[in-house]
Scaffold this motif. Structure first.
Motif, PDB file in Angstrom:
ATOM      1  N   LYS A 164       0.903  -1.320  -0.091  1.00 16.30           N
ATOM      2  CA  LYS A 164       0.084  -0.026  -0.072  1.00 16.30           C
ATOM      3  C   LYS A 164       0.917   1.292  -0.281  1.00 16.30           C
ATOM      4  O   LYS A 164       0.580   2.280  -0.625  1.00 16.30           O
ATOM      5  N   LEU A 165       2.002   1.067   0.892  1.00 14.13           N
ATOM      6  CA  LEU A 165       2.790   2.537   0.994  1.00 14.13           C
ATOM      7  C   LEU A 165       4.173   2.406   0.022  1.00 14.13           C
ATOM      8  O   LEU A 165       4.872   3.513  -0.231  1.00 14.13           O
ATOM      9  N   ASN A 166       4.183   1.292  -0.630  1.00  6.99           N
ATOM     10  CA  ASN A 166       5.564   1.102  -1.394  1.00  6.99           C
ATOM     11  C   ASN A 166       5.409   0.528  -2.714  1.00  6.99           C
ATOM     12  O   ASN A 166       4.721  -0.408  -2.747  1.00  6.99           O
ATOM     13  N   LYS A 167       5.425   1.388  -4.039  1.00  2.00           N
ATOM     14  CA  LYS A 167       5.198   0.948  -5.254  1.00  2.00           C
ATOM     15  C   LYS A 167       6.476   0.735  -6.000  1.00  2.00           C
ATOM     16  O   LYS A 167       7.246   1.776  -6.457  1.00  2.00           O
ATOM     17  N   ASP A 168       6.974  -0.585  -6.219  1.00  2.90           N
ATOM     18  CA  ASP A 168       8.156  -0.787  -6.924  1.00  2.90           C
ATOM     19  C   ASP A 168       9.439  -0.012  -6.115  1.00  2.90           C
ATOM     20  O   ASP A 168      10.052   0.473  -6.921  1.00  2.90           O
ATOM     21  N   LEU A 228      24.286  14.641   6.125  1.00  2.00           N
ATOM     22  CA  LEU A 228      23.215  14.215   5.018  1.00  2.00           C
ATOM     23  C   LEU A 228      22.119  14.383   5.352  1.00  2.00           C
ATOM     24  O   LEU A 228      21.621  13.821   6.379  1.00  2.00           O
ATOM     25  N   PRO A 229      21.386  15.531   4.797  1.00  4.31           N
ATOM     26  CA  PRO A 229      19.957  15.607   5.154  1.00  4.31           C
ATOM     27  C   PRO A 229      19.079  14.353   4.931  1.00  4.31           C
ATOM     28  O   PRO A 229      19.356  13.780   4.020  1.00  4.31           O
ATOM     29  N   ILE A 230      18.172  14.258   5.662  1.00  7.99           N
ATOM     30  CA  ILE A 230      17.048  13.203   5.639  1.00  7.99           C
ATOM     31  C   ILE A 230      15.720  13.436   6.109  1.00  7.99           C
ATOM     32  O   ILE A 230      15.660  14.127   7.169  1.00  7.99           O
ATOM     33  N   PRO A 231      14.684  13.135   5.375  1.00 10.62           N
ATOM     34  CA  PRO A 231      13.535  13.466   5.885  1.00 10.62           C
ATOM     35  C   PRO A 231      12.889  12.800   7.108  1.00 10.62           C
ATOM     36  O   PRO A 231      13.228  11.481   7.248  1.00 10.62           O
ATOM     37  N   LYS A 232      12.264  13.334   8.058  1.00  9.44           N
ATOM     38  CA  LYS A 232      11.992  12.666   9.312  1.00  9.44           C
ATOM     39  C   LYS A 232      10.539  12.176   9.248  1.00  9.44           C
ATOM     40  O   LYS A 232      10.492  10.927  10.059  1.00  9.44           O
ATOM     41  N   GLU A 233       9.554  12.415   8.447  1.00 12.62           N
ATOM     42  CA  GLU A 233       8.403  11.897   8.383  1.00 12.62           C
ATOM     43  C   GLU A 233       8.140  11.052   7.166  1.00 12.62           C
ATOM     44  O   GLU A 233       7.301  11.503   6.112  1.00 12.62           O
ATOM     45  N   VAL A 234       9.077  10.019   6.781  1.00 11.33           N
ATOM     46  CA  VAL A 234       8.958   9.354   5.608  1.00 11.33           C
ATOM     47  C   VAL A 234       7.723   8.455   5.301  1.00 11.33           C
ATOM     48  O   VAL A 234       7.141   8.324   4.269  1.00 11.33           O
ATOM     49  N   GLN A 235       7.076   7.939   6.325  1.00 12.21           N
ATOM     50  CA  GLN A 235       5.903   7.202   6.299  1.00 12.21           C
ATOM     51  C   GLN A 235       4.658   8.118   5.824  1.00 12.21           C
ATOM     52  O   GLN A 235       3.819   7.604   4.953  1.00 12.21           O
ATOM     53  N   GLN A 236       4.436   9.497   6.009  1.00 11.11           N
ATOM     54  CA  GLN A 236       3.576  10.304   5.706  1.00 11.11           C
ATOM     55  C   GLN A 236       3.781  10.641   4.358  1.00 11.11           C
ATOM     56  O   GLN A 236       3.037  11.222   3.677  1.00 11.11           O
ATOM     57  N   MET A 237       5.144  10.947   4.023  1.00 12.95           N
ATOM     58  CA  MET A 237       5.691  11.374   2.722  1.00 12.95           C
ATOM     59  C   MET A 237       5.225  10.406   1.489  1.00 12.95           C
ATOM     60  O   MET A 237       4.991  10.400   0.582  1.00 12.95           O
ATOM     61  N   LYS A 238       5.344   9.149   2.104  1.00 13.21           N
ATOM     62  CA  LYS A 238       4.782   7.897   1.251  1.00 13.21           C
ATOM     63  C   LYS A 238       3.494   7.871   0.804  1.00 13.21           C
ATOM     64  O   LYS A 238       3.002   7.615  -0.152  1.00 13.21           O
ATOM     65  N   LYS A 239       2.609   8.426   1.744  1.00 11.00           N
ATOM     66  CA  LYS A 239       1.116   8.666   1.338  1.00 11.00           C
ATOM     67  C   LYS A 239       0.877   9.768   0.651  1.00 11.00           C
ATOM     68  O   LYS A 239       0.116   9.838  -0.325  1.00 11.00           O
TER      69      LYS A 239
END
Length: 276
Positions: A150-154, A217-228
């Motif tokens: 649902k959250l990960n496409k390829d 190295l910058p990294i997003p904190k809310e990757v799960q929300q970004m996936k949505k």
């Protein structure tokens, strides 16, 4: 008062509960079976459960099996799985499970534990690197292949390989609650970011120079929300961070910590592990 207890698990009933928890968290396809865990327990592995003191309910676990390094010619514990029941997350259970695992491993004779995690899951990175004192010098592309749910496409299942030298001064320093953020914050950022709405977007990056002592190295904190919200942006972050991390690791840098800030976090890359 501690709400949870942490126990070495060998009995079949709690092992069966751990199988059920795996299915709930990850689905049927990635389950480590009860017979496999029993075999590992009898051959240098360990299963540790977290239990609610009041209800005696299993609320989390970690599972590791014996491994061997061709390079060092030494055994290590491969910490293969850890999961927390969704109702009990963000209560420090994962950290306590890792500390119990370390205690058991030292008593068993291990000097190192290794495990993998997704580099985009920087909250896990903060626990693994800053709080526990692990480090990363290996990036593995598509470790489990490509994810399609649902959250990960390829999406490639890239992973960091964490090494936890259980008896090192770095680990003892981290476990005493020490952080090196004052030194880390002086390092140069490998690329800038801008915000489009609530999610960060990577901008032009810099080349890694071998003579610099450290980078951020910058990294997003809310990757799960970004996936949505913006799955294409997750793919952009995956490829951008993959390229820069591989460049840095090939130039002799290790990932040694995480700096969390309000809207973004930073992996700390250092050429060597400086004295704590």
């Amino acid at each position: 008062m501690q709400r949870f207890t942490y126990k070495i698990v060998t009995e079949l009933e709690p092992l069966s509960d751990i199988v059920d928890l795996q299915k709930m968290v990850w689905g049927e396809e990635v389950v480590t079976s009860l017979p496999q865990m029993v075999a590992a327990i009898h051959n240098g592995g360990v299963v540790i459960g977290a239990f609610d003191k009041d209800s005696h309910r299993l609320v989390g676990f970690c599972y590791g099996f014996a491994g061997y390094s061709q390079l060092s010619k030494k055994p290590y514990l491969c910490s293969h799985m850890m999961a927390i029941h969704p109702d009990y997350r963000n209560q420090g259970i994962g950290e306590h499970l890792k500390l119990k695992q370390r205690e058991w491993a030292i008593g068993y004779g291990y000097e190192k534990i290794i495990w993998t995690f997704d580099p985009l899951e920087v909250k896990n990175g903060y626990l693994n690197l800053s709080k526990l004192g692990g480090y990363v010098k290996t990036y593995i592309e598509a470790y489990y292949g490509y994810m399609n749910d649902k959250l990960n496409k390829d999406t490639p299942s890239d992973r960091f390989l964490v090494e936890w030298d259980l008896l090192s001064e770095k680990v003892n320093y981290a476990l005493r609650g020490n952080r090196n953020q004052a030194r880390w914050k002086k390092y140069e950022k490998l690329f800038d970011i801008r915000f489009d709405g609530k999610h960060p977007i990577p901008c032009e990056d810099k080349s890694v120079e071998y003579y610099i002592s450290g980078y951020l190295l910058p990294i997003p904190k809310e990757v799960q929300q970004m996936k949505k919200d913006t799955p294409d942006l997750v793919q952009e972050w995956r490829l951008r961070t993959r390229n820069k991390l591989n460049e840095a690791l090939l130039n002799g840098y290790h990932v040694t910590g995480v700096i969390p800030e309000d809207d973004i976090a930073y992996y700390v890359l250092e050429r060597s592990d400086p004295p704590a």
